[in-house]
Design a protein around this motif. Structure first.
Motif, short mmCIF file in Angstrom:
data_model
loop_
_atom_site.label_atom_id
_atom_site.label_comp_id
_atom_site.label_asym_id
_atom_site.label_seq_id
_atom_site.Cartn_x
_atom_site.Cartn_y
_atom_site.Cartn_z
N HIS A 227 5.45 -0.63 -5.79
CA HIS A 227 5.81 -0.80 -4.38
C HIS A 227 6.92 0.13 -3.88
O HIS A 227 6.68 1.00 -3.05
N GLU A 228 8.15 -0.06 -4.35
CA GLU A 228 9.32 0.64 -3.82
C GLU A 228 9.62 1.93 -4.58
O GLU A 228 9.34 2.03 -5.79
N VAL A 229 10.24 2.88 -3.89
CA VAL A 229 10.67 4.12 -4.55
C VAL A 229 11.65 3.80 -5.67
O VAL A 229 11.54 4.34 -6.78
N ALA A 230 12.61 2.91 -5.41
CA ALA A 230 13.60 2.55 -6.43
C ALA A 230 12.94 1.92 -7.65
O ALA A 230 13.35 2.15 -8.79
N GLN A 231 11.89 1.14 -7.42
CA GLN A 231 11.17 0.50 -8.52
C GLN A 231 10.37 1.53 -9.32
O GLN A 231 10.27 1.43 -10.55
N VAL A 232 9.82 2.53 -8.63
CA VAL A 232 9.11 3.61 -9.31
C VAL A 232 10.07 4.37 -10.23
O VAL A 232 9.74 4.68 -11.38
N VAL A 233 11.25 4.65 -9.72
CA VAL A 233 12.26 5.34 -10.52
C VAL A 233 12.62 4.51 -11.75
O VAL A 233 12.71 5.03 -12.87
N ALA A 234 12.82 3.21 -11.56
CA ALA A 234 13.20 2.33 -12.66
C ALA A 234 12.12 2.31 -13.75
O ALA A 234 12.43 2.36 -14.94
N VAL A 235 10.85 2.23 -13.34
CA VAL A 235 9.75 2.24 -14.32
C VAL A 235 9.70 3.57 -15.06
O VAL A 235 9.61 3.61 -16.30
N ALA B 256 9.94 -9.94 0.90
CA ALA B 256 10.11 -10.80 -0.28
C ALA B 256 9.01 -10.55 -1.30
O ALA B 256 9.27 -10.52 -2.51
N THR B 257 7.78 -10.35 -0.83
CA THR B 257 6.68 -10.07 -1.77
C THR B 257 6.88 -8.73 -2.47
O THR B 257 6.54 -8.58 -3.65
N VAL B 258 7.44 -7.76 -1.74
CA VAL B 258 7.73 -6.45 -2.34
C VAL B 258 8.75 -6.61 -3.46
O VAL B 258 8.61 -6.03 -4.54
N VAL B 259 9.78 -7.39 -3.21
CA VAL B 259 10.83 -7.61 -4.22
C VAL B 259 10.25 -8.30 -5.45
O VAL B 259 10.47 -7.88 -6.59
N ILE B 260 9.48 -9.37 -5.22
CA ILE B 260 8.94 -10.16 -6.33
C ILE B 260 7.99 -9.35 -7.20
O ILE B 260 8.16 -9.25 -8.43
N PHE B 261 7.00 -8.73 -6.58
CA PHE B 261 5.98 -8.05 -7.37
C PHE B 261 6.41 -6.65 -7.80
O PHE B 261 5.94 -6.15 -8.83
N GLY B 262 7.33 -6.04 -7.06
CA GLY B 262 7.92 -4.78 -7.52
C GLY B 262 8.76 -5.01 -8.75
O GLY B 262 8.76 -4.21 -9.70
N THR B 263 9.49 -6.12 -8.78
CA THR B 263 10.30 -6.47 -9.95
C THR B 263 9.39 -6.77 -11.15
O THR B 263 9.68 -6.34 -12.28
N LEU B 264 8.30 -7.48 -10.90
CA LEU B 264 7.34 -7.76 -11.97
C LEU B 264 6.77 -6.46 -12.54
O LEU B 264 6.60 -6.32 -13.76
N MET C 24 2.01 -15.53 -0.43
CA MET C 24 2.21 -15.23 -1.84
C MET C 24 0.87 -15.03 -2.55
O MET C 24 0.75 -14.18 -3.44
N LEU C 25 -0.15 -15.79 -2.15
CA LEU C 25 -1.48 -15.61 -2.74
C LEU C 25 -2.02 -14.23 -2.40
O LEU C 25 -2.62 -13.55 -3.26
N LEU C 26 -1.82 -13.80 -1.16
CA LEU C 26 -2.28 -12.47 -0.75
C LEU C 26 -1.56 -11.39 -1.55
O LEU C 26 -2.18 -10.46 -2.08
N ALA C 27 -0.24 -11.51 -1.65
CA ALA C 27 0.55 -10.52 -2.38
C ALA C 27 0.16 -10.48 -3.86
O ALA C 27 0.15 -9.40 -4.48
N THR C 28 -0.15 -11.64 -4.43
CA THR C 28 -0.57 -11.70 -5.83
C THR C 28 -1.88 -10.94 -6.03
O THR C 28 -2.03 -10.15 -6.97
N ALA C 29 -2.84 -11.19 -5.13
CA ALA C 29 -4.13 -10.51 -5.23
C ALA C 29 -3.97 -9.00 -5.08
O ALA C 29 -4.62 -8.22 -5.80
N ALA D 83 0.80 -1.22 0.00
CA ALA D 83 0.00 0.00 0.00
C ALA D 83 0.83 1.28 0.00
O ALA D 83 0.42 2.27 -0.60
N ILE D 84 2.00 1.26 0.65
CA ILE D 84 2.69 2.54 0.88
C ILE D 84 4.06 2.62 0.19
O ILE D 84 4.18 3.24 -0.86
N CYS D 85 5.06 2.00 0.76
CA CYS D 85 6.40 2.22 0.19
C CYS D 85 7.32 1.02 0.39
O CYS D 85 8.48 1.17 0.77
N GLY D 86 6.78 -0.17 0.17
CA GLY D 86 7.62 -1.35 0.14
C GLY D 86 8.29 -1.69 1.45
O GLY D 86 7.66 -1.67 2.51
N ALA D 87 9.58 -1.99 1.39
CA ALA D 87 10.32 -2.47 2.55
C ALA D 87 10.31 -1.48 3.70
O ALA D 87 10.20 -1.88 4.87
N ALA D 88 10.42 -0.19 3.41
CA ALA D 88 10.41 0.81 4.48
C ALA D 88 9.10 0.78 5.25
O ALA D 88 9.08 0.90 6.48
#
Length: 327
Positions: free
Chosen positions: A188-196, A152-160, A301-306, A126-131
């Motif tokens: 999810h993450e600030v770094a992932q937002v920058v990358a996108v 781990a869910t932040v990493v997986i789905f942020g990467t996706l 993982m099911l929760l994070a996927t949803a 909902a907010i900012c990943g790992a932080a």
């Protein structure tokens, strides 16, 4: 105490340093994520043999330094950034934070997932990943392995998201401003937002980061509300505990918005904050056993996927609806 602090500092600095390497930047891996990975490697190999000597410092990093890091995190945000995006960006951020976390609680109950894990995964999405995960842990008092599962869910789905969102840009036919807000409000993450954002164009990247920072700013109100919910008064007369670090986080945002500190000082504070939060993540990694992660099973993982599906599909609907409604 010193030995444990030194250990978490070494892991933290290593994680922050690795995050600057090209491959880590490309994958959107933040210093926090890498610090917890390094912590887990050490925690499941040599840490048990030195635990007696370093435990005090490790636990201090996991608790006190975490709270100080959250306070200093306020120096990454200004009220002026919120004004630049406009009310629509603020409304979208509020809706995405509230609905994503509420959905996490509801689905977590349906999946028979323990409430702490559902809250941690929900906060990270909902907010900012790992932080957000580690900040929420300080309120709900989740165990180290639950925090690691959420990260781990932040990493997986942020990467996706990093690989899929650039493909959505031409498909959704949104303006750069609108797509930037969509990215910032759902990744999810600030770094992932920058990358996108960088993968699309600079205009999208700039808007996305500002929207993400608005979302991050709601971390403090979120923690205050969550604290009241978790520690709400009962028949035994428990008092609601307001997390002091969440209140000070808001104060730091206000101070940073006044721009009375030299830019060099602010930059130094931001760098220090990155290390402090990374030390907290390293400490969590040191306290996490791989066996605990295996025991967590498929439900997290099911929760994070949803939640990821909601962020993409529901987030698009909310973005378009608010933009059309508020203009």
């Amino acid at each position: 105490m010193f030995a444990g602090l030194l250990l978490t500092a070494i892991l933290a600095i290593s994680g922050v340093g690795l995050a600057q390497v090209a491959w880590a930047n490309t994958m959107g891996l933040s210093g926090l994520t890498l610090a917890i990975i390094l912590g887990m490697v050490v925690g499941n190999t040599v840490f048990p043999h030195m635990a007696k000597q370093v435990s005090a410092g490790v636990d201090f990093s996991k608790s006190t330094l975490l709270k100080v890091g959250i306070v200093l995190f306020g120096f990454k945000i200004t009220i002026q950034e919120m004004i630049q995006i406009g009310w629509s960006g603020v409304v979208i951020a509020v809706l995405m934070v509230g609905l994503t976390f509420g959905l996490a609680l509801g689905l977590g109950r349906l999946l028979r997932l323990d409430r702490q894990t559902a809250m941690l995964i929900g906060a990270g999405s909902a907010i900012c990943g790992a932080a957000a995960v580690i900040a929420t842990e300080s309120v709900v008092k989740g165990q180290a392995h639950k925090v690691t599962v959420a990260v781990a869910t932040v990493v997986i789905f942020g990467t996706l998201a990093m690989f899929s969102y650039p493909w959505l840009y031409p498909v959704l036919n949104m303006t750069d401003q609108a797509f930037g807000v969509f990215v910032g409000s759902t990744v999810h993450e600030v770094a992932q937002v920058v990358a996108v954002g960088v993968a699309v164009n600079e205009s999208v990247a700039s808007t996305a980061v500002i929207e993400k920072m608005i979302r991050v700013m709601f971390l403090a109100p979120f923690l205050l509300i969550l604290s009241a919910f978790v520690t709400r008064p009962s028949a035994q007369g428990r008092r609601v505990v307001i997390p002091w670090f969440a209140a000070l986080f808001i104060v730091m945002v206000g101070l940073n918005s006044l721009q009375i500190l030299p830019a060099a000082w602010v930059a130094l504070i931001v760098q220090l904050d990155a290390v402090l939060l990374a030390m907290a993540m390293a400490a969590l990694g040191l306290r996490t056993r791989v066996s605990f992660l295996r025991e967590a099973g498929l439900r997290p993982m099911l929760l994070a996927t949803a939640l990821f599906v909601f962020l993409v599909v529901g987030g698009y609907v909310i973005n378009v609806g608010v933009m059309e409604g508020l203009g």
